[in-house]
Design a protein around this motif. Structure first.
Motif, PDB file in Angstrom:
ATOM      1  N   ASP A   1      -3.953   5.015   5.087  1.00  0.00           N
ATOM      2  CA  ASP A   1      -4.727   6.131   4.553  1.00  0.00           C
ATOM      3  C   ASP A   1      -3.788   7.167   3.937  1.00  0.00           C
ATOM      4  OD1 ASP A   1      -7.361   7.774   4.548  1.00  0.00           O
ATOM      5  OD2 ASP A   1      -5.898   9.107   5.483  1.00  0.00           O
ATOM      6  N   ASP A   2      -4.179   7.714   2.773  1.00  0.00           N
ATOM      7  CA  ASP A   2      -3.387   8.781   2.157  1.00  0.00           C
ATOM      8  C   ASP A   2      -4.303   9.869   1.617  1.00  0.00           C
ATOM      9  OD1 ASP A   2      -3.806   8.589  -0.941  1.00  0.00           O
ATOM     10  OD2 ASP A   2      -3.485   6.516  -0.340  1.00  0.00           O
ATOM     11  N   ASP A   3      -3.746  11.027   1.340  1.00  0.00           N
ATOM     12  CA  ASP A   3      -4.515  12.163   0.823  1.00  0.00           C
ATOM     13  C   ASP A   3      -4.207  12.408  -0.647  1.00  0.00           C
ATOM     14  OD1 ASP A   3      -1.943  13.048   0.990  1.00  0.00           O
ATOM     15  OD2 ASP A   3      -2.406  14.926   2.018  1.00  0.00           O
TER      16      ASP A   3
ATOM     17  N   SER B   1       0.826  -1.208   0.000  1.00  0.00           N
ATOM     18  CA  SER B   1       0.000   0.000   0.000  1.00  0.00           C
ATOM     19  C   SER B   1       0.861   1.258   0.000  1.00  0.00           C
ATOM     20  CB  SER B   1      -0.929  -0.004   1.209  1.00  0.00           C
ATOM     21  OG  SER B   1      -1.811  -1.098   1.169  1.00  0.00           O
TER      22      SER B   1
ATOM     23  N   THR C   1      -8.237  -0.958   4.342  1.00  0.00           N
ATOM     24  CA  THR C   1      -8.475  -1.510   5.671  1.00  0.00           C
ATOM     25  C   THR C   1      -8.444  -3.028   5.613  1.00  0.00           C
ATOM     26  OG1 THR C   1      -9.853   0.391   6.282  1.00  0.00           O
ATOM     27  CG2 THR C   1     -10.080  -1.608   7.614  1.00  0.00           C
TER      28      THR C   1
ATOM     29  N   ARG D   1     -11.513   2.040   0.148  1.00  0.00           N
ATOM     30  CA  ARG D   1     -12.390   3.198   0.004  1.00  0.00           C
ATOM     31  C   ARG D   1     -11.610   4.302  -0.704  1.00  0.00           C
ATOM     32  NH1 ARG D   1     -12.863   1.648   5.218  1.00  0.00           N
ATOM     33  NH2 ARG D   1     -11.678   3.458   5.957  1.00  0.00           N
ATOM     34  N   SER D   2     -12.136   4.748  -1.844  1.00  0.00           N
ATOM     35  CA  SER D   2     -11.447   5.783  -2.599  1.00  0.00           C
ATOM     36  C   SER D   2     -12.391   6.408  -3.596  1.00  0.00           C
ATOM     37  CB  SER D   2     -10.232   5.201  -3.329  1.00  0.00           C
ATOM     38  OG  SER D   2      -9.515   6.211  -4.008  1.00  0.00           O
TER      39      SER D   2
ATOM     40  N   THR E   1      -7.180   7.644  -0.627  1.00  0.00           N
ATOM     41  CA  THR E   1      -7.498   6.212  -0.572  1.00  0.00           C
ATOM     42  C   THR E   1      -7.256   5.684   0.830  1.00  0.00           C
ATOM     43  OG1 THR E   1      -6.835   5.921  -2.884  1.00  0.00           O
ATOM     44  CG2 THR E   1      -6.963   3.928  -1.531  1.00  0.00           C
ATOM     45  N   THR E   2      -8.141   4.781   1.269  1.00  0.00           N
ATOM     46  CA  THR E   2      -7.975   4.099   2.549  1.00  0.00           C
ATOM     47  C   THR E   2      -8.106   2.602   2.321  1.00  0.00           C
ATOM     48  OG1 THR E   2      -8.884   5.952   3.801  1.00  0.00           O
ATOM     49  CG2 THR E   2      -8.832   3.805   4.888  1.00  0.00           C
TER      50      THR E   2
ATOM     51  N   ASP F   1      -0.908   7.731   6.595  1.00  0.00           N
ATOM     52  CA  ASP F   1      -1.044   7.292   7.987  1.00  0.00           C
ATOM     53  C   ASP F   1      -1.270   5.787   8.013  1.00  0.00           C
ATOM     54  OD1 ASP F   1      -1.008   9.867   9.441  1.00  0.00           O
ATOM     55  OD2 ASP F   1      -2.811  10.258   8.263  1.00  0.00           O
TER      56      ASP F   1
ATOM     57  N   ASP G   1      -5.062  -0.019   8.989  1.00  0.00           N
ATOM     58  CA  ASP G   1      -5.541   1.003   8.067  1.00  0.00           C
ATOM     59  C   ASP G   1      -4.353   1.721   7.451  1.00  0.00           C
ATOM     60  OD1 ASP G   1      -8.552   1.025   8.426  1.00  0.00           O
ATOM     61  OD2 ASP G   1      -7.930   1.338  10.503  1.00  0.00           O
TER      62      ASP G   1
END
Length: 412
Positions: free
Chosen positions: A352-354, A323, A401, A391-392, A398-399, A337, A350
């Motif tokens: 997670d990115d921006d 990831s 999990t 989830r994106s 994008t996250t 994160d 998890d």
């Protein structure tokens, strides 16, 4: 014919034949226009018809083309024979109208030799050669050149036809050998992998037999001895010192077996997990990613750690690595994160990115293009009994999990 290294040669020969037919028919038309005569119009029309017949039959001939077998036998559709017969009749009529059409016998030689069985092709070449000699003699008078020319042309055509067959046969044989070589290489690689697996199993079996199994056998013997010491047969008083000695030796054997087992587990674990927890490994991956890419990666661990099996721990680490690699290569993110959460009997990871995000429904397309590894990641997690959620959306980051259910315990 299947594609091979000789395919350009065959293509060049076919194109040369097409060019020869067009050039000779053009010669017939030009000569008819130049010389005139009562058969001028008929010769021109028939030349155009013959060219059209040849062009229409080219596709049919291509479909019927086959590589000759060693005995020279060929099997073509009846439509090819009809096409050749029509083309031959048109040539015979045309050569009666224009002596220049006699030269069209040369491309006919190649068609006979390539598309007809050898038992029919050679007689067809002989008959057409005789027809060309007669036509030339009727129009211009019989001469040595009028006889030698078609005969030499027929001999050259036969030689080229046999050479073409040899090339075709060589191409097929080469393709067969290459296919066998590729299959043998794949089989050898598969056997090598299987042999490697079996060798590793044998090695682990020997290691377990020589260490853990021996230690467990010693523990069993020591516990039996301790049991006899604690309950003497004669009903006497138990030897406390001897009992403690047996138990101490059993405890030492158990500790040795535990150390040996952990050593074997370390050999099967990714290097990042050797001698450390999954949280430590995630910290190192995040630190390496940040240093190499410049994208800040923050790792957060929440909850009370629980025991995770080696396959699950390895899968979590691989998911984090994959990831974060996607974040660096595709997301265009300014931060990422990583959160590892222990929730009673469940562990959640998890990432997670921006970044720029993407449409999840196109996940299969991105995997096919080699730019995203989430499809294979989901397959791996599912095989271990876990769940993956992505989830994106374009422009929203994008996250990823990952969830695993594990029995609570202290992480070792």
């Amino acid at each position: 014919m299947t594609h091979s290294a000789l395919s350009p040669v065959f293509t060049a020969l076919r194109l040369g034949l097409h060019a020869l037919v067009v050039a000779l028919i053009a010669l017939v038309v030009l000569r008819a226009l130049t010389l005139g005569g009562p058969t001028e119009i008929a010769a021109i029309v028939l030349a155009v018809v013959m060219l059209s017949t040849y062009a229409a039959g080219t596709l049919l001939a291509r479909r019927a083309r086959s590589v000759p077998v060693p005995d020279g036998a060929r099997h073509h559709g009846s439509a090819v024979f009809v096409w050749l017969a029509v083309l031959t009749v048109e040539w015979i009529v045309l050569v009666l109208l224009s002596p220049d059409a006699a030269y069209l016998v040369f491309p006919l030689f190649f068609l006979y030799l390539h598309l007809l069985p050898r038992a029919v092709a050679v007689p067809a070449v002989v008959v057409s050669t005789g027809a060309a000699i007669v036509a030339i003699g009727v129009h211009s008078g019989f001469s040595v050149g009028g006889v030698i020319g078609p005969l030499v042309g027929a001999a050259v055509a036969v030689a080229i036809g046999l050479g073409y067959e040899a090339l075709a046969r060589e191409a097929v044989e080469r393709e067969r050998l290459i296919a066998e070589l590729v299959a043998a290489r794949e089989e050898l690689a598969a056997r090598g992998r299987e042999a490697g697996k079996l060798a590793e199993r044998e090695r682990l079996g020997a290691e377990l037999h020589d260490t853990v199994a021996q230690a467990l056998s010693s523990i069993q013997l020591l516990l039996h001895a301790a049991e006899r010491t604690a309950t003497p047969d004669g009903g006497g008083v138990a030897d406390t010192e001897q009992l403690r000695s047996h138990l101490a030796l059993a405890r030492e054997a158990a500790a040795t077996a535990l150390a040996e087992t952990r050593g074997l587990i370390d050999e099967l674990s990714p290097p990042a997990l050797v001698g450390s927890t999954i949280a430590d490994a995630l910290e190192r991956v995040a630190s390496t990613t940040s240093a190499q890419s410049g994208v800040p990666v923050v790792v957060t661990v929440t909850g009370e750690p629980i025991s995770l099996s080696t396959p699950v721990t390895t899968a979590l680490l691989r998911v984090a690595q994959s990831s974060l690699a996607n974040v660096v290569q595709h997301a265009g993110a300014s931060r990422a994160d990583v959160t590892l959460s222990y929730l009673d009997e469940e562990v959640i990871l998890d990432i997670d990115d921006d970044g720029v995000g993407f449409a999840p429904e196109r996940l299969g397309e991105r995997e096919a293009g080699g730019s995203f590894g989430l499809v294979s990641m989901r397959r791996r997690i599912t095989e271990l009994g876990g769940d993956v959620e992505v989830r994106s959306a374009p422009g929203t980051g994008t996250t990823v999990t990952v969830r695993f259910a594990e029995r609570p315990d202290t992480e070792g």
